[in-house]
Design a protein around this motif. Structure first.
Motif, PDB file in Angstrom:
ATOM      1  N   ASN A 387       0.833  -1.242  -0.088  1.00  0.00           N
ATOM      2  CA  ASN A 387      -0.015   0.117  -0.079  1.00  0.00           C
ATOM      3  C   ASN A 387       0.879   1.221  -0.034  1.00  0.00           C
ATOM      4  O   ASN A 387       0.614   2.438  -0.598  1.00  0.00           O
ATOM      5  N   LEU A 388       1.998   1.377   0.742  1.00  0.00           N
ATOM      6  CA  LEU A 388       2.897   2.389   0.796  1.00  0.00           C
ATOM      7  C   LEU A 388       3.726   2.633  -0.622  1.00  0.00           C
ATOM      8  O   LEU A 388       3.492   3.940  -1.152  1.00  0.00           O
ATOM      9  N   LEU A 389       4.016   1.409  -1.155  1.00  0.00           N
ATOM     10  CA  LEU A 389       4.582   1.614  -2.573  1.00  0.00           C
ATOM     11  C   LEU A 389       3.744   2.151  -3.527  1.00  0.00           C
ATOM     12  O   LEU A 389       3.975   3.116  -4.384  1.00  0.00           O
ATOM     13  N   LEU A 390       2.363   1.723  -3.509  1.00  0.00           N
ATOM     14  CA  LEU A 390       1.288   2.260  -4.460  1.00  0.00           C
ATOM     15  C   LEU A 390       0.997   3.687  -4.055  1.00  0.00           C
ATOM     16  O   LEU A 390       0.955   4.516  -5.193  1.00  0.00           O
ATOM     17  N   GLU A 391       0.967   3.935  -2.855  1.00  0.00           N
ATOM     18  CA  GLU A 391       0.708   5.644  -2.732  1.00  0.00           C
ATOM     19  C   GLU A 391       1.859   6.446  -3.276  1.00  0.00           C
ATOM     20  O   GLU A 391       1.729   7.449  -3.831  1.00  0.00           O
ATOM     21  N   LEU A 392       3.216   5.915  -3.032  1.00  0.00           N
ATOM     22  CA  LEU A 392       4.331   6.576  -3.412  1.00  0.00           C
ATOM     23  C   LEU A 392       4.524   6.707  -4.915  1.00  0.00           C
ATOM     24  O   LEU A 392       4.716   7.711  -5.571  1.00  0.00           O
ATOM     25  N   LEU A 393       4.135   5.552  -5.689  1.00  0.00           N
ATOM     26  CA  LEU A 393       4.026   5.413  -7.053  1.00  0.00           C
ATOM     27  C   LEU A 393       3.027   6.554  -7.674  1.00  0.00           C
ATOM     28  O   LEU A 393       3.154   6.962  -8.692  1.00  0.00           O
ATOM     29  N   ALA A 394       1.775   6.438  -6.729  1.00  0.00           N
ATOM     30  CA  ALA A 394       0.673   7.369  -7.401  1.00  0.00           C
ATOM     31  C   ALA A 394       1.263   8.791  -7.333  1.00  0.00           C
ATOM     32  O   ALA A 394       0.857   9.612  -8.194  1.00  0.00           O
ATOM     33  N   GLY A 395       2.013   9.066  -6.703  1.00  0.00           N
ATOM     34  CA  GLY A 395       2.668  10.549  -6.476  1.00  0.00           C
ATOM     35  C   GLY A 395       3.599  10.783  -7.428  1.00  0.00           C
ATOM     36  O   GLY A 395       3.859  12.100  -7.426  1.00  0.00           O
ATOM     37  N   ILE A 396       4.140  10.059  -8.375  1.00  0.00           N
ATOM     38  CA  ILE A 396       4.717  10.390  -9.535  1.00  0.00           C
ATOM     39  C   ILE A 396       4.226  11.384 -10.155  1.00  0.00           C
ATOM     40  O   ILE A 396       4.840  12.504 -10.574  1.00  0.00           O
ATOM     41  N   GLU A 397       2.952  11.471 -10.692  1.00  0.00           N
ATOM     42  CA  GLU A 397       2.224  12.381 -11.299  1.00  0.00           C
ATOM     43  C   GLU A 397       2.198  13.739 -10.669  1.00  0.00           C
ATOM     44  O   GLU A 397       2.204  14.859 -11.214  1.00  0.00           O
ATOM     45  N   GLU A 398       2.095  13.667  -9.134  1.00  0.00           N
ATOM     46  CA  GLU A 398       1.968  14.840  -8.437  1.00  0.00           C
ATOM     47  C   GLU A 398       3.463  15.602  -8.085  1.00  0.00           C
ATOM     48  O   GLU A 398       3.391  16.728  -7.965  1.00  0.00           O
ATOM     49  N   ARG A 399       4.499  14.907  -8.333  1.00  0.00           N
ATOM     50  CA  ARG A 399       5.979  15.351  -7.882  1.00  0.00           C
ATOM     51  C   ARG A 399       6.709  15.260  -9.110  1.00  0.00           C
ATOM     52  O   ARG A 399       7.431  14.493  -9.393  1.00  0.00           O
TER      53      ARG A 399
END
Length: 701
Positions: A387-399
């Motif tokens: 879940n943490l990995l997915l959360e951080l990967l999803a942040g690629i678009e935002e960062r």
């Protein structure tokens, strides 16, 4: 780069530095030069202070100075918070860079943030009834099993009732601080990154002088507080500290661009094309001519061990001239507790965002379990990690600025959500290098000055089916072998290492393989069954690599032509070498020429409706039963014999072409499409009308 005079936002940082210096007992003049250094923050709050030029500077430890500056800047970003920490009872959470920063930040807050009348207590010692102005300071670095959201909520209620300021700091407040603290918090702060001006102020606080230059911004983004501890010392002058800092930081792996550029690497196929396109896009993005949304930001590299997935990431970073943050699931799992693993994952992504634009490479991604296959015993543990990995990967678009490349030997073991759109949504498999690429890899590891005039294709052919990592090891051992013999390296040294001392293919068998593959090639072209790609003689046999035609592949004639091409290797051996010299190479194994031709004959008779039985399709079990009938076997062998006879006729009609190809192949061991074309121009093949040729790659043995 010249240092600018401190901006107003640094006033609080300088006040913190004065207070830390006073606590340490230094006697030199304060950075603020306020005339009343006992409590410089009160003078700031009351707007009584103006900044004159500084003279003699105080000296405190570099890591503590850096923490003070970053904490002060985080507090300054919230209007009025400096005053509220001393006069009111705010509730605050602060996210730090990592576990190692928690301790110096706690000391800074304890000494500087709450005022002289405050009694700063942790959750174990808090008692609001015994102190005039109690403060609850929770510092959790995530390394203890007690650092969880469900721990410490009762003390939050007690502190709120006592009207005490509450300050919680942790690498990941949502996972480490009490849940009620976050729910009650009015301010959610995060510790910023060190920049050039912060580094300059740390040096000024420690050495007493400002440096005349500072590191460039990209290098400054890579500076850790621990780097400052190593490079910034009171017994050095400011400019020497800068030089030492630059030396320390420049040696970090992020900036280690040794090795080849992506443009220099052989092979990699679609991965290389993807990488070169990314290099061009990153260049445009950094120049401000391309939006971040237009870039491909995630890739999953798949392939067997040794094909060069890690080298690909290094070469890509070098070509793009961006830092490379490399990590692996094994590194993350080295932590003792789950909280440590989660902190390591977050630190990895945090570092990548700090260095952006950069490439984040995560190796062994299949080491994170697929949630669909988890057992009850480990489900909670791995679910939190995924879940943490997915959360951080999803942040690629935002960062903006972080390209994430995952590597795996087993792409089917990766959680499906990791490969979802917006995460690692592109999978490219790096296949084993072909002969041309192996030859180029040998050349790279040997260097341009070693065996410069030697054709390395024999080494590449002997190494067929192996990886670039194998090539590197063979070349290293071959050089060592020559060095021990006190002579220059020779091709035989390389071949010796590849074959582990075994002999190569005997000459008589090499001749037979060459004729065999020449027969496949010429007959396949004559019948328009395929377009040739390459002919190869390996240590264990030979192969004809082709692109099969799909135009007539489903017709009776098309299937029979395919069978004729399969049997033409044996036909060429019989026609040119004689029946007594024909080998069994055509018929060994389930994927042999004979096996595939026989299966095609069975299918034509019993499944495709092209046989004597007529339009009928028998199941696999029924087919096995029918093959015990001698009359059915006779139909199959009759069709095979007819195809073999036709293959002999075509070899006979094109004997000159077959022999020319065989002779050249025997000499050099490898013929690419261009070499094949040149040979057949001199020895034209008698062909039938050629249909449209397009299809998938295959091989004839």
């Amino acid at each position: 780069m010249s240092i600018e005079v401190a901006t107003p936002r640094d006033l609080l940082a300088r006040a913190y530095l004065d207070m830390l210096a006073a606590e340490a007992g230094t006697n030199s003049s304060p950075l603020l030069r306020s005339g009343d250094p006992d409590d410089p923050i009160e003078r700031l709050i009351d707007d009584l202070w103006t900044a004159p030029e500084s003279a003699e500077r105080t000296s405190i430890r570099a890591d503590l100075a850096a923490a003070a500056i970053l904490v002060a800047r985080a507090i300054e970003r919230s209007d009025g918070l400096t005053r509220d920490l001393r006069r009111e009872c705010p509730v605050i959470s602060l996210a730090t860079h990592g576990a190692e920063v928690v301790s110096p930040v706690r000391r800074v807050l304890t000494t500087c943030a709450f005022g002289n009348d405050a009694k700063v207590l942790d959750d174990r010692a808090f008692d609001g009834a015994h102190y005039t102005r109690p403060v609850l300071l929770l510092a959790r670095d995530g390394t203890s099993n007690e650092h969880r959201p469900e721990k410490g909520n009762a003390i939050i209620s007690e502190a709120l009732h006592a009207r005490a300021p509450i300050f919680g700091l942790a690498p990941d407040p949502r996972r480490h601080l009490p849940r009620d603290l976050l729910r009650a918090a009015e301010h959610h702060l995060s510790l910023g990154q060190l920049d050039a001006s912060a580094i300059a102020l740390v040096i000024e606080a420690v050495t007493g002088r400002s440096p005349s230059t500072v590191p460039d911004e990209q290098l400054a983004r890579a500076v850790d507080i621990s780097d400052l501890t190593l490079s910034v010392r009171a017994d050095r002058n400011a400019d020497d500290c800068i030089k030492l800092l630059e030396k320390i930081v420049s040696t970090k792996s992020f900036f280690d661009h040794r090795g080849p550029r992506l443009e220099e690497l052989a092979g990699y196929g679609a991965a290389r094309e993807w990488g070169l396109n990314l290099v061009a896009d990153l260049r445009e993005y950094r120049a401000g001519r391309l939006d971040w949304e237009c870039l491909e930001k995630g890739l999953l590299l798949a392939g067997p061990p040794g094909v060069g997935k890690t080298q690909f990431a290094r070469a890509l970073a070098k070509s793009a001239d961006v830092p490379l943050v490399a990590s692996s699931v094994a590194d993350w799992n080295a932590a003792t507790y789950l909280s440590g693993t989660l902190a390591a994952i977050k630190e990895c992504f945090s570092r990548a965002r700090q260095l952006a634009p950069c490439i984040l490479f995560i190796d062994e991604l299949d080491g994170i379990s697929d949630r669909a296959t988890l057992t009850t015993e480990y489900k909670e543990y791995w679910t939190q990690i995924v879940n943490l990995l997915l959360e951080l990967l999803a942040g690629i678009e935002e960062r903006p600025g972080v390209i994430v490349i995952g590597a795996t030997n087993h792409p089917d073991h990766i959680d499906a959500a990791v490969k979802r759109a917006g995460r690692l949504d592109r999978t490219i498999e790096i296949e084993l290098p072909n002969s041309e690429n192996l030859a180029a890899i040998f050349r790279f590891h040997l260097g341009q000055d070693v065996l410069p005039a030697v054709n390395l294709m024999p080494a590449a052919l002997a190494a067929a089916g192996r990886t670039g990592a194998d090539v590197e090891a063979w070349v290293r051992r071959a050089k060592s072998r020559a060095r021990r013999a006190i002579r220059e390296i020779a091709l035989d040294d390389v071949l010796h290492e590849i074959r582990s001392g075994r002999e190569g293919m005997p000459e008589i068998l090499r001749r037979a393989c060459s004729v065999h593959e020449g027969g496949h090639l010429v007959v396949g072209i004559a019948l328009a069954v395929f377009e040739p790609q390459a002919l190869t003689i390996l240590d264990h046999g030979a192969t004809t690599r082709v692109e099969l035609s799909r135009a007539n592949s489903q017709t009776r004639a098309g299937i029979e032509n395919y069978m004729v091409a399969l049997l033409s290797g044996r036909a060429a051996e019989e026609m040119i070498l004689g029946t007594s010299q024909a080998t069994a190479g055509s018929g060994v194994g389930d994927n042999s020429d004979f096996s595939r031709a026989t299966q095609a004959a069975i299918d034509m008779e019993l499944r495709f409706g092209f046989g004597v039985i007529g339009v009928a399709h028998f199941s696999e079990r029924t087919t096995e039963m029918l093959l015990h009938d001698p009359s059915i076997v006779a139909l199959i062998t009759k069709r095979l014999d007819r195809c073999l006879t036709r293959a002999r006729e075509l070899v006979s009609a094109n004997r000159a072409a077959v022999e020319a190809v065989a002779k050249r192949l025997e000499e050099v061991g490898y013929l690419d499409r261009i070499a094949i074309g040149d040979l057949l121009k001199a020895h034209p093949v008698r062909t039938v009308e050629s249909p449209d040729r397009s299809g998938g790659a295959t091989g004839f043995e």
